[in-house]
Design a protein around this motif. Structure first.
Motif, PDB file in Angstrom:
ATOM      1  N   ARG A   8       0.830  -1.217   0.000  1.00 46.15           N
ATOM      2  CA  ARG A   8       0.000   0.000   0.000  1.00 46.15           C
ATOM      3  C   ARG A   8       0.858   1.258   0.000  1.00 46.15           C
ATOM      4  O   ARG A   8       0.558   2.213  -0.719  1.00 46.15           O
ATOM      5  N   LEU A   9       1.885   1.271   0.821  1.00 39.67           N
ATOM      6  CA  LEU A   9       2.753   2.445   0.912  1.00 39.67           C
ATOM      7  C   LEU A   9       3.454   2.688  -0.425  1.00 39.67           C
ATOM      8  O   LEU A   9       3.537   3.819  -0.892  1.00 39.67           O
ATOM      9  N   GLN A  10       3.928   1.624  -1.053  1.00 45.05           N
ATOM     10  CA  GLN A  10       4.599   1.774  -2.348  1.00 45.05           C
ATOM     11  C   GLN A  10       3.629   2.311  -3.403  1.00 45.05           C
ATOM     12  O   GLN A  10       3.973   3.207  -4.167  1.00 45.05           O
ATOM     13  N   ARG A  11       2.404   1.790  -3.440  1.00 43.97           N
ATOM     14  CA  ARG A  11       1.408   2.290  -4.396  1.00 43.97           C
ATOM     15  C   ARG A  11       1.108   3.763  -4.153  1.00 43.97           C
ATOM     16  O   ARG A  11       1.016   4.557  -5.082  1.00 43.97           O
ATOM     17  N   SER A  12       0.966   4.122  -2.888  1.00 45.44           N
ATOM     18  CA  SER A  12       0.678   5.516  -2.533  1.00 45.44           C
ATOM     19  C   SER A  12       1.811   6.430  -2.967  1.00 45.44           C
ATOM     20  O   SER A  12       1.587   7.497  -3.540  1.00 45.44           O
ATOM     21  N   GLU A  13       3.034   6.026  -2.697  1.00 45.85           N
ATOM     22  CA  GLU A  13       4.189   6.859  -3.065  1.00 45.85           C
ATOM     23  C   GLU A  13       4.339   6.953  -4.574  1.00 45.85           C
ATOM     24  O   GLU A  13       4.701   7.992  -5.103  1.00 45.85           O
ATOM     25  N   THR A  14       4.043   5.875  -5.283  1.00 42.70           N
ATOM     26  CA  THR A  14       4.136   5.887  -6.743  1.00 42.70           C
ATOM     27  C   THR A  14       3.093   6.825  -7.337  1.00 42.70           C
ATOM     28  O   THR A  14       3.383   7.587  -8.258  1.00 42.70           O
ATOM     29  N   ARG A  15       1.866   6.803  -6.794  1.00 39.54           N
ATOM     30  CA  ARG A  15       0.814   7.694  -7.288  1.00 39.54           C
ATOM     31  C   ARG A  15       1.164   9.154  -7.067  1.00 39.54           C
ATOM     32  O   ARG A  15       0.794  10.011  -7.846  1.00 39.54           O
ATOM     33  N   ARG A  16       1.854   9.438  -5.981  1.00 42.54           N
ATOM     34  CA  ARG A  16       2.169  10.819  -5.639  1.00 42.54           C
ATOM     35  C   ARG A  16       3.258  11.397  -6.533  1.00 42.54           C
ATOM     36  O   ARG A  16       3.373  12.598  -6.668  1.00 42.54           O
ATOM     37  N   ARG A  17       4.087  10.562  -7.115  1.00 43.85           N
ATOM     38  CA  ARG A  17       5.188  11.059  -7.925  1.00 43.85           C
ATOM     39  C   ARG A  17       4.722  11.377  -9.333  1.00 43.85           C
ATOM     40  O   ARG A  17       3.921  10.671  -9.912  1.00 43.85           O
ATOM     41  N   SER A  18       5.280  12.404  -9.862  1.00 44.18           N
ATOM     42  CA  SER A  18       4.903  12.837 -11.202  1.00 44.18           C
ATOM     43  C   SER A  18       5.746  12.104 -12.239  1.00 44.18           C
ATOM     44  O   SER A  18       6.952  11.936 -12.065  1.00 44.18           O
ATOM     45  N   PRO A  19       5.130  11.678 -13.350  1.00 46.53           N
ATOM     46  CA  PRO A  19       5.943  11.091 -14.422  1.00 46.53           C
ATOM     47  C   PRO A  19       6.908  12.108 -15.019  1.00 46.53           C
ATOM     48  O   PRO A  19       7.888  11.739 -15.652  1.00 46.53           O
ATOM     49  N   ALA A  20       6.663  13.396 -14.775  1.00 46.40           N
ATOM     50  CA  ALA A  20       7.544  14.440 -15.306  1.00 46.40           C
ATOM     51  C   ALA A  20       8.942  14.351 -14.716  1.00 46.40           C
ATOM     52  O   ALA A  20       9.887  14.926 -15.254  1.00 46.40           O
ATOM     53  N   ARG A  21       9.095  13.632 -13.633  1.00 45.58           N
ATOM     54  CA  ARG A  21      10.414  13.539 -12.989  1.00 45.58           C
ATOM     55  C   ARG A  21      11.383  12.658 -13.770  1.00 45.58           C
ATOM     56  O   ARG A  21      12.572  12.650 -13.507  1.00 45.58           O
ATOM     57  N   ASN A  22      10.870  11.942 -14.770  1.00 45.31           N
ATOM     58  CA  ASN A  22      11.697  10.968 -15.472  1.00 45.31           C
ATOM     59  C   ASN A  22      12.629  11.556 -16.527  1.00 45.31           C
ATOM     60  O   ASN A  22      13.675  10.981 -16.796  1.00 45.31           O
ATOM     61  N   SER A  23      12.246  12.680 -17.144  1.00 44.33           N
ATOM     62  CA  SER A  23      13.087  13.220 -18.221  1.00 44.33           C
ATOM     63  C   SER A  23      12.711  14.665 -18.517  1.00 44.33           C
ATOM     64  O   SER A  23      11.644  15.134 -18.117  1.00 44.33           O
ATOM     65  N   ASP A  24      13.580  15.331 -19.263  1.00 46.23           N
ATOM     66  CA  ASP A  24      13.277  16.694 -19.710  1.00 46.23           C
ATOM     67  C   ASP A  24      12.063  16.688 -20.632  1.00 46.23           C
ATOM     68  O   ASP A  24      11.213  17.585 -20.569  1.00 46.23           O
ATOM     69  N   GLU A  25      11.958  15.670 -21.494  1.00 43.19           N
ATOM     70  CA  GLU A  25      10.826  15.577 -22.409  1.00 43.19           C
ATOM     71  C   GLU A  25       9.515  15.442 -21.635  1.00 43.19           C
ATOM     72  O   GLU A  25       8.495  16.040 -22.001  1.00 43.19           O
ATOM     73  N   ALA A  26       9.554  14.659 -20.563  1.00 40.79           N
ATOM     74  CA  ALA A  26       8.349  14.495 -19.737  1.00 40.79           C
ATOM     75  C   ALA A  26       7.992  15.812 -19.038  1.00 40.79           C
ATOM     76  O   ALA A  26       6.810  16.128 -18.864  1.00 40.79           O
ATOM     77  N   LEU A  27       9.006  16.588 -18.653  1.00 44.69           N
ATOM     78  CA  LEU A  27       8.764  17.914 -18.056  1.00 44.69           C
ATOM     79  C   LEU A  27       8.069  18.831 -19.055  1.00 44.69           C
ATOM     80  O   LEU A  27       7.110  19.516 -18.712  1.00 44.69           O
ATOM     81  N   VAL A  28       8.558  18.825 -20.284  1.00 43.75           N
ATOM     82  CA  VAL A  28       7.958  19.658 -21.335  1.00 43.75           C
ATOM     83  C   VAL A  28       6.497  19.259 -21.533  1.00 43.75           C
ATOM     84  O   VAL A  28       5.610  20.123 -21.609  1.00 43.75           O
ATOM     85  N   GLN A  29       6.242  17.955 -21.603  1.00 43.97           N
ATOM     86  CA  GLN A  29       4.874  17.481 -21.801  1.00 43.97           C
ATOM     87  C   GLN A  29       3.978  17.907 -20.635  1.00 43.97           C
ATOM     88  O   GLN A  29       2.854  18.356 -20.839  1.00 43.97           O
ATOM     89  N   ARG A  30       4.490  17.795 -19.412  1.00 40.88           N
ATOM     90  CA  ARG A  30       3.691  18.192 -18.251  1.00 40.88           C
ATOM     91  C   ARG A  30       3.409  19.691 -18.290  1.00 40.88           C
ATOM     92  O   ARG A  30       2.307  20.134 -17.955  1.00 40.88           O
ATOM     93  N   CYS A  31       4.385  20.488 -18.713  1.00 43.36           N
ATOM     94  CA  CYS A  31       4.168  21.937 -18.839  1.00 43.36           C
ATOM     95  C   CYS A  31       3.067  22.239 -19.845  1.00 43.36           C
ATOM     96  O   CYS A  31       2.234  23.119 -19.614  1.00 43.36           O
ATOM     97  N   ARG A  32       3.037  21.512 -20.941  1.00 47.32           N
ATOM     98  CA  ARG A  32       1.974  21.703 -21.933  1.00 47.32           C
ATOM     99  C   ARG A  32       0.607  21.437 -21.309  1.00 47.32           C
ATOM    100  O   ARG A  32      -0.334  22.204 -21.493  1.00 47.32           O
ATOM    101  N   GLU A  33       0.513  20.320 -20.574  1.00 45.31           N
ATOM    102  CA  GLU A  33      -0.757  19.954 -19.933  1.00 45.31           C
ATOM    103  C   GLU A  33      -1.186  21.013 -18.917  1.00 45.31           C
ATOM    104  O   GLU A  33      -2.353  21.405 -18.874  1.00 45.31           O
ATOM    105  N   LEU A  34      -0.241  21.469 -18.107  1.00 41.70           N
ATOM    106  CA  LEU A  34      -0.559  22.466 -17.084  1.00 41.70           C
ATOM    107  C   LEU A  34      -0.923  23.807 -17.708  1.00 41.70           C
ATOM    108  O   LEU A  34      -1.809  24.503 -17.213  1.00 41.70           O
TER     109      LEU A  34
END
Length: 185
Positions: free
Chosen positions: A50-76
């Motif tokens: 449960r704790l692992q699932r909770s922590e995984t849900r809380r993390r943003s996929p944008a943390r994985n790469s610069d490209e993911a950051l750009v995509q998250r910025c577009r969405e926001l």
């Protein structure tokens, strides 16, 4: 991935509930004292999952790469800023000494400190909205905060970041001039 260190704490006052939380690199599981070893084993495994699932849900996929950051910025930008921002680049950078992130409006660039890679997704989203808003309003005046406050977790995220700074005694903020959001906004 290595199994986390687990500390089981039994309590005579605890009757039915089982809970778990992370304490640094260790996970603490709180159990009723009367629970059998077999029940303990089952509950520890369940609470770790449960704790692992909770922590995984809380993390943003944008943390994985610069490209993911750009995509998250577009969405926001679409969701909170009427799609009015389109940064020329958004990238992770080594930890900055006095900032969580920075924006150069004239170039349309945003840099995000790697210190934010492991914060909850809603905190990273706030920082990204904050920096995106600088592409619309360079300073930290009332017009700037009107844009930022469109993100519903602004005050909560500011509090989270202030707590991180206080807990770690960092001298990190979002801006050099540290202008805060207006009271009650």
């Amino acid at each position: 991935m290595a199994e986390p260190q687990v500390e089981v704490r039994r309590s005579k006052r605890r009757r039915q509930t089982v809970s778990a939380y992370r304490d640094g690199d260790k996970i603490v599981v709180l159990l009723p004292a009367r629970m059998s070893r077999a029940e303990e084993k089952r509950w520890v495994a369940d609470m770790l999952s449960r704790l692992q699932r909770s922590e995984t849900r809380r993390r943003s996929p944008a943390r994985n790469s610069d490209e993911a950051l750009v995509q998250r910025c577009r969405e926001l930008s679409v969701k909170y800023l009427d799609g009015r921002t389109d940064p020329s680049s958004v990238r992770w950078v080594p930890p900055m000494r006095t900032r969580w992130a920075s924006c150069t409006p004239s170039e349309g660039t945003i840099r995000v400190s790697e210190r934010l890679r492991d914060v909850p997704g809603w905190v990273l989203d706030y920082v990204l909205v904050h920096e995106l808003a600088h592409l619309l309003v360079p300073g930290h005046g009332a017009d700037f905060w009107k844009w930022v406050e469109r993100y519903p977790k602004t005050q909560r995220a500011i509090g989270y970041l202030e707590g991180v700074v206080a807990a770690s005694h960092l001298q990190v903020g979002l801006t050099d001039d540290e202008t805060e959001a207006p009271e009650g906004s």
